[in-house]
Design a protein around this motif. Structure first.
Motif, mmCIF file in Angstrom:
data_model
loop_
_atom_site.group_PDB
_atom_site.id
_atom_site.type_symbol
_atom_site.label_atom_id
_atom_site.label_comp_id
_atom_site.label_asym_id
_atom_site.label_seq_id
_atom_site.Cartn_x
_atom_site.Cartn_y
_atom_site.Cartn_z
ATOM 1 N N VAL A 133 0.831 -1.201 0.000
ATOM 2 C CA VAL A 133 0.000 0.000 0.000
ATOM 3 C C VAL A 133 0.870 1.258 0.000
ATOM 4 O O VAL A 133 0.639 2.179 -0.782
ATOM 5 C CB VAL A 133 -0.997 -0.004 1.182
ATOM 6 N N LEU A 149 -0.752 7.154 -6.980
ATOM 7 C CA LEU A 149 -2.167 7.508 -6.893
ATOM 8 C C LEU A 149 -2.383 9.012 -6.799
ATOM 9 O O LEU A 149 -3.496 9.477 -6.661
ATOM 10 C CB LEU A 149 -2.787 6.839 -5.665
ATOM 11 N N PHE A 182 -7.653 -2.250 -10.810
ATOM 12 C CA PHE A 182 -6.807 -1.327 -10.071
ATOM 13 C C PHE A 182 -5.997 -0.437 -11.008
ATOM 14 O O PHE A 182 -5.925 0.776 -10.835
ATOM 15 C CB PHE A 182 -5.865 -2.065 -9.120
ATOM 16 N N PHE A 238 -8.243 2.096 -12.680
ATOM 17 C CA PHE A 238 -8.608 3.122 -11.710
ATOM 18 C C PHE A 238 -7.459 4.114 -11.551
ATOM 19 O O PHE A 238 -7.628 5.323 -11.641
ATOM 20 C CB PHE A 238 -8.926 2.467 -10.369
ATOM 21 N N MET A 239 -6.254 3.563 -11.367
ATOM 22 C CA MET A 239 -5.102 4.413 -11.091
ATOM 23 C C MET A 239 -4.813 5.364 -12.254
ATOM 24 O O MET A 239 -4.689 6.568 -12.061
ATOM 25 C CB MET A 239 -3.891 3.530 -10.832
ATOM 26 N N THR A 265 -6.600 13.649 -2.434
ATOM 27 C CA THR A 265 -6.636 12.854 -3.668
ATOM 28 C C THR A 265 -6.000 11.478 -3.469
ATOM 29 O O THR A 265 -6.231 10.581 -4.264
ATOM 30 C CB THR A 265 -5.889 13.541 -4.837
ATOM 31 N N ILE A 266 -5.168 11.333 -2.432
ATOM 32 C CA ILE A 266 -4.518 10.030 -2.226
ATOM 33 C C ILE A 266 -5.510 9.019 -1.665
ATOM 34 O O ILE A 266 -5.405 7.821 -1.928
ATOM 35 C CB ILE A 266 -3.322 10.154 -1.252
ATOM 36 N N GLY A 277 -7.714 6.280 -3.825
ATOM 37 C CA GLY A 277 -6.822 5.287 -4.405
ATOM 38 C C GLY A 277 -6.263 4.355 -3.354
ATOM 39 O O GLY A 277 -6.165 3.138 -3.560
ATOM 40 N N ALA A 278 -5.907 4.926 -2.183
ATOM 41 C CA ALA A 278 -5.351 4.104 -1.114
ATOM 42 C C ALA A 278 -6.376 3.082 -0.650
ATOM 43 O O ALA A 278 -6.033 1.931 -0.368
ATOM 44 C CB ALA A 278 -4.905 4.994 0.045
ATOM 45 N N ILE A 287 -6.503 0.320 -3.327
ATOM 46 C CA ILE A 287 -5.371 -0.610 -3.298
ATOM 47 C C ILE A 287 -5.397 -1.469 -2.039
ATOM 48 O O ILE A 287 -4.989 -2.625 -2.053
ATOM 49 C CB ILE A 287 -4.014 0.083 -3.451
ATOM 50 N N TYR A 288 -5.947 -0.935 -0.937
ATOM 51 C CA TYR A 288 -6.043 -1.744 0.267
ATOM 52 C C TYR A 288 -6.907 -2.981 0.006
ATOM 53 O O TYR A 288 -6.586 -4.080 0.444
ATOM 54 C CB TYR A 288 -6.615 -0.918 1.423
ATOM 55 N N ARG A 316 -5.029 -5.472 -2.452
ATOM 56 C CA ARG A 316 -3.634 -5.779 -2.153
ATOM 57 C C ARG A 316 -3.321 -7.271 -2.255
ATOM 58 O O ARG A 316 -2.276 -7.658 -2.754
ATOM 59 C CB ARG A 316 -3.249 -5.256 -0.767
#
Lengths: 289, 265
Positions: free
Chosen positions: A102, A109, B192, B195-196, B241-242, B245-246, B249-250, B253
């Motif tokens: 992550v 991102l 993913f 999306f990214m 904005t992070i 996305g975070a 990805i979580y 993962r």
């Protein structure tokens, strides 16, 4: 062995239509611009291949292209080995795996203009963490708005920060696909760490690495937003990469003809280099499969 | 953590440093940022975040971005699935050429293609809609999705398809109830990446929108005015904005770790 079946076209049709809609009409427009001259709204004059000829002879184009190749070359030379090294040192099991994955994905991102803006402030000599550290703690003079070398170090570092994770994620995915038996067998044979890397890990990572190289090549060759926001192409023209020059011509001076010709040449170069990579990649997977 | 993890620990520290800087800045006032260097905010403020969450132009920027990014991810994955299946299972006229042609669409310099895109989407009256951005981002996301999914599908043995036909499954039922669940890790990875790349792309998103579908990254350019940069606000908007996305990805993962291993991706 895959079967011959022309009905497969039906499966591919939606993709074809969507991509062609996005690709063919704009590229035809660009080809159309590239052979014409315009002085105002929708008045065009036939110009032939003059733009291409002028461009291929201009020093400005050569310089921008040279900087572009230097940038992409540096990026590949740093990011690929670094990405592999990081992937090798990442844990394979346990709670640290999701934490690593992550955090490593975080830079990718962030929208590109934000990346440029944050690195801009980050490196300012008076108020930025990095700039302040270099100038006031280490006593090294570092100001990317004045010094071309500092500007280059900054854009390369920014790109390494932003995109090495892509190489890490892909290499890591290749690494975790190696069965434990391979390592056990190697240990029984008394293989050194280097031998394990050279004869087990590297071959397994070959295909993912080729994809990583191809993606990093295409994306760094087309990079625009981040270096533009970071340095604006300066100081002077020292970080004016090909895409930045292109936008300066197309939108700054509104010379659509030369800009279109330039982007077609640009496109052709990217295509050619990628095709070489693609052929190499295909040969490899044919051998493996 | 063992000794051999040192490279990744150092690398993660290097990654986190600018991110820490961004987050720390978002809690400072613009005056404090410009006044000089400070490692921690001297006077903590949440004004920047308050502005974003109360001003509709700001929070609609996030909503707009999330709408077109989700739309793009769904479209890209849905059309890429059958295409990837065709590439991995059948040979047909021009299949290799087509596969490479798809790839070439990632290489077009967006900078100059932006203007033709604007003309194209205006002429089909899609300008300033979420759909326009979602469709335009298909240009570089579909090839990637096809590419990733084809890798995953190639690693599924053909016997699976044949057994299903022998058992009397129709193609549609086999595809949706057996085949897609088998490669769901690949679907996660493909989604993913779509999306990214759609989330961070700005040039096309900005060109194809004016008001109604304006993405957050374009709204952030507002912080630069004649009075100078509102750096605190910019940092807060950047920090936010992070987060989407975070979160994504979580959730994927495990697919990234496990999933990649299957295909030749």
């Amino acid at each position: 062995m895959r079967a011959y079946n022309q009905k497969a076209w039906i499966f591919v049709l939606p993709v074809l239509l969507l991509v062609a809609f996005n690709a063919l009409i704009p590229i035809m427009t660009v080809v159309n611009y590239s052979v014409q001259e315009t002085f105002g709204d929708n008045v065009f004059f036939w110009q032939g291949l003059d733009w291409f000829e002028q461009l291929l002879r201009s020093d400005r184009f050569h310089a921008a292209l040279g900087r572009q190749f230097l940038f992409t070359g540096l990026i590949l030379l740093i990011e690929i080995p670094l990405g592999v090294a990081v992937a090798l040192s990442m844990p394979r099991k346990g709670i640290w795996v999701p934490v690593c994955l992550v955090t490593m994905a975080l830079p990718m991102l962030i929208p590109w203009n934000v990346v440029g803006a944050m690195w801009n402030i980050f490196t300012l000599p008076d108020i930025g963490l990095l700039g302040y550290f270099f100038n006031n703690v280490l006593g090294v003079s570092y100001d990317m708005t004045q010094d071309p070398l500092a500007a280059w170090i900054t854009i390369v570092t920014m790109d390494v920060w932003h995109w090495t994770s892509l190489v890490v994620l892909l290499s890591y995915a290749g690494l975790v696909s190696i069965p434990d038996d391979y390592y056990r067998a190697a240990r029984i044979d008394g293989a050194s760490n280097f031998a394990v890397f050279r004869y087990i890990q590297l071959p397994k990572m070959k295909t993912v690495l080729t994809i990583a190289i191809l993606l990093r090549f295409m994306d760094s060759f087309n990079i625009y937003t981040e270096p533009f926001v970071l340095t604006g192409g300066g100081p002077g023209n020292s970080t004016t990469l090909l895409s930045i020059d292109l936008v300066k011509i197309a939108l700054g001076q509104f010379d659509l003809g030369p800009a279109a010709a330039m982007s077609l040449i640009y496109f052709a170069i990217t295509l050619l280099v990628s095709w070489v990579f693609y052929s190499v990649m295909n040969n490899q997977s044919d051998e493996a499969g | 953590m063992q000794k051999r993890n040192i490279v990744s620990i150092l690398y993660i520290l290097f990654l986190l440093l600018p991110i820490y800087w961004l987050v720390a800045m978002s809690f400072k006032t613009t005056n404090e940022i410009l006044a000089g260097f400070s490692l921690f905010p001297q006077t903590w403020t949440i004004e920047n975040y308050k502005t974003i969450f109360t001003d509709p132009t700001w929070y609609w920027g996030y909503i707009n971005s999330i709408i077109y990014v989700s739309l793009n991810t769904v479209i890209s994955v849905c059309v890429a699935l059958p295409a990837a299946y065709a590439f991995s299972r059948y040979r047909f006229l021009g299949d290799r050429t087509l596969f490479f042609w798809l790839l070439t669409n990632r290489m077009a310099p967006a900078a100059v293609f932006a203007l033709p895109f604007f003309q194209l989407y205006s002429s089909v009256s899609l300008f300033d809609t979420h759909l326009a951005v979602a469709l335009a981002h298909c240009l570089f996301n579909i090839p990637l999705a096809v590419w990733i999914l084809e890798g995953f599908m190639a690693s599924v043995p053909k016997e699976l398809d044949e057994t299903a036909y022998v058992d009397g499954y129709s193609f549609l039922r086999f595809f949706t109830t057996i085949f897609i669940p088998t490669i769901k890790a690949g679907v996660g990875v493909a989604a993913f990446f779509c999306f990214m790349f759609s989330w961070v792309e700005l040039l096309l998103a900005k060109t194809l929108t004016a008001v109604a579908a304006k993405p957050i990254a374009a709204i952030m350019t507002k912080t630069a005015s004649s009075a100078g940069y509102e750096l605190g606000l910019l940092a807060a908007a950047g920090t936010l904005t992070i987060i989407p996305g975070a979160i994504v990805i979580y959730f994927v993962r495990n697919y990234i770790a496990k999933g990649f291993a299957m295909g030749r991706v």
